[in-house]
Design a protein around this motif. Structure first.
Motif, PDB file in Angstrom:
ATOM      1  N   TYR A 175      -4.403  -3.146   1.744  1.00  0.00           N
ATOM      2  CA  TYR A 175      -3.216  -3.450   0.958  1.00  0.00           C
ATOM      3  C   TYR A 175      -3.102  -2.553  -0.277  1.00  0.00           C
ATOM      4  N   PHE A 176      -4.146  -1.748  -0.538  1.00  0.00           N
ATOM      5  CA  PHE A 176      -4.119  -0.800  -1.656  1.00  0.00           C
ATOM      6  C   PHE A 176      -4.405   0.628  -1.190  1.00  0.00           C
ATOM      7  N   SER A 232     -10.742   1.694   3.531  1.00  0.00           N
ATOM      8  CA  SER A 232     -10.123   2.057   4.799  1.00  0.00           C
ATOM      9  C   SER A 232      -8.633   1.777   4.702  1.00  0.00           C
ATOM     10  N   ASP A 233      -7.833   2.606   5.376  1.00  0.00           N
ATOM     11  CA  ASP A 233      -6.389   2.383   5.425  1.00  0.00           C
ATOM     12  C   ASP A 233      -5.994   1.468   6.571  1.00  0.00           C
ATOM     13  N   LEU A 234      -6.949   1.088   7.397  1.00  0.00           N
ATOM     14  CA  LEU A 234      -6.683   0.187   8.515  1.00  0.00           C
ATOM     15  C   LEU A 234      -6.966  -1.244   8.079  1.00  0.00           C
ATOM     16  N   PRO A 235      -6.075  -2.183   8.408  1.00  0.00           N
ATOM     17  CA  PRO A 235      -6.292  -3.569   7.991  1.00  0.00           C
ATOM     18  C   PRO A 235      -7.506  -4.192   8.684  1.00  0.00           C
ATOM     19  N   SER A 236      -8.072  -5.173   8.008  1.00  0.00           N
ATOM     20  CA  SER A 236      -9.200  -5.964   8.506  1.00  0.00           C
ATOM     21  C   SER A 236     -10.470  -5.150   8.697  1.00  0.00           C
ATOM     22  N   MET A 237     -10.589  -4.030   8.021  1.00  0.00           N
ATOM     23  CA  MET A 237     -11.792  -3.210   8.107  1.00  0.00           C
ATOM     24  C   MET A 237     -12.736  -3.473   6.934  1.00  0.00           C
ATOM     25  N   SER A 238     -12.190  -3.636   5.744  1.00  0.00           N
ATOM     26  CA  SER A 238     -13.014  -3.905   4.561  1.00  0.00           C
ATOM     27  C   SER A 238     -12.147  -4.564   3.500  1.00  0.00           C
ATOM     28  N   THR A 239     -12.794  -5.263   2.588  1.00  0.00           N
ATOM     29  CA  THR A 239     -12.067  -5.937   1.519  1.00  0.00           C
ATOM     30  C   THR A 239     -11.859  -4.983   0.340  1.00  0.00           C
ATOM     31  N   ALA A 290       0.825  -1.209   0.000  1.00  0.00           N
ATOM     32  CA  ALA A 290       0.000   0.000   0.000  1.00  0.00           C
ATOM     33  C   ALA A 290       0.862   1.262   0.000  1.00  0.00           C
ATOM     34  N   ARG A 291       2.022   1.201   0.613  1.00  0.00           N
ATOM     35  CA  ARG A 291       2.937   2.353   0.617  1.00  0.00           C
ATOM     36  C   ARG A 291       3.723   2.436  -0.693  1.00  0.00           C
ATOM     37  N   TYR A 292       4.066   1.295  -1.224  1.00  0.00           N
ATOM     38  CA  TYR A 292       4.916   1.275  -2.414  1.00  0.00           C
ATOM     39  C   TYR A 292       4.186   1.782  -3.650  1.00  0.00           C
TER      40      TYR A 292
END
Length: 268
Positions: free
Chosen positions: A163-164, A130-137, A90-92
């Motif tokens: 991840y995106f 969302s930028d937080l993991p495990s919040m949405s696909t 996601a950062r790259y």
């Protein structure tokens, strides 16, 4: 999973894991992260608190993983490595090199095409809500109709949207403004035997639905009400009506008055 790695050198081992991850079924949305980006600890700031077995996972992705671990521990480390790769991804992809790689995949329609008929199969881009993991696909964004869609494949639909990230697709068109498509202004117009459905009829249906919805909500809250459009037959359900400025009492006042009159008659 990792038992299939038969590389002879450390560098081949690292490269093979990243190649294997990107080429695996269900990971087609990911691009390969450059090794120099992964080895720069500045790019990994804060991820050590979000990824279990962080150091082992980082060694698996970027360096020689020589820990003699049992199958359960190895499976946990591999899971952490995939999660770490996704967060770094996601950062790259918002860097210059990452945007270029994702742009190539976008041009080849690797992320699919818009299912909206009027968009004429325009390419999609992966994005997160969302930028937080495990919040949405992960979702797929169409830059033409500016709407988002679910991936068709269940393998892609289970990917974490973090991840995106939420900004990648917007940054891409800021960096490459010439690729921004002309916005779709066409809309489907329903017709009956070739004639457009009158807008007033649609508005009347919408108003009726809104009134019916309000009707049930007021009933649920126990609020007395009466619409002016209601038929006269509904007046029979009303026990009594309020009169202007007390010229006539309420139902309770009338009962009290009748009782008092009866007492006066008995005394006479």
């Amino acid at each position: 999973m990792m038992e299939d790695f038969n590389s002879e050198t450390d560098s081949d081992y690292t490269s093979y894991w990243r190649d294997w991850f990107v080429s695996s079924r269900g990971n087609e949305y990911f691009c390969e992260i450059d090794e120099d980006y992964l080895t720069d600890r500045f790019n990994l700031t804060g991820l050590n608190t979000e990824v279990p077995y962080y150091q082992y996972a980082l060694d698996l992705v970027t360096d020689v993983f020589d820990l003699d671990a049992d199958d359960d521990l190895r499976e946990q480390i591999e899971k952490s490595a995939r999660h770490l790769y996704g967060l770094v991804h996601a950062r790259y992809i918002v860097t210059t090199r990452g945007l270029a790689k994702m742009l190539d995949k976008y041009k080849k329609c690797d992320f699919g095409k818009c299912p909206r008929v009027i968009c004429d199969g325009h390419p999609l881009l992966p994005m997160g809500q969302s930028d937080l993991p495990s919040m949405s696909t992960v979702k797929l964004y169409c830059p033409k109709c500016e709407d988002i869609y679910n991936p068709k494949s269940s393998r892609h639909a289970s990917i974490d949207g973090a991840y995106f990230g939420t900004s990648f697709h917007s940054i891409l068109f800021q960096v490459y403004p010439a690729l921004s498509p002309e916005k779709s202004v066409r809309r489907y117009e329903p017709r009956i035997y070739g004639f457009k459905v009158h807008a007033a009829a649609a508005l009347a249906r919408w108003q009726d639905n809104q009134r019916e919805d309000l009707h049930w909500r007021l009933r649920d809250f126990g609020v007395p009400f009466k619409f002016i459009e209601d038929s006269d037959s509904e007046d029979e359900d009303v026990d009594y009506e309020y009169t202007e400025k007390g010229t006539e009492g309420s139902k309770d006042d009338k009962v009290v008055g009748d009782t008092a009159s009866g007492r006066m008659d008995l005394n006479n």
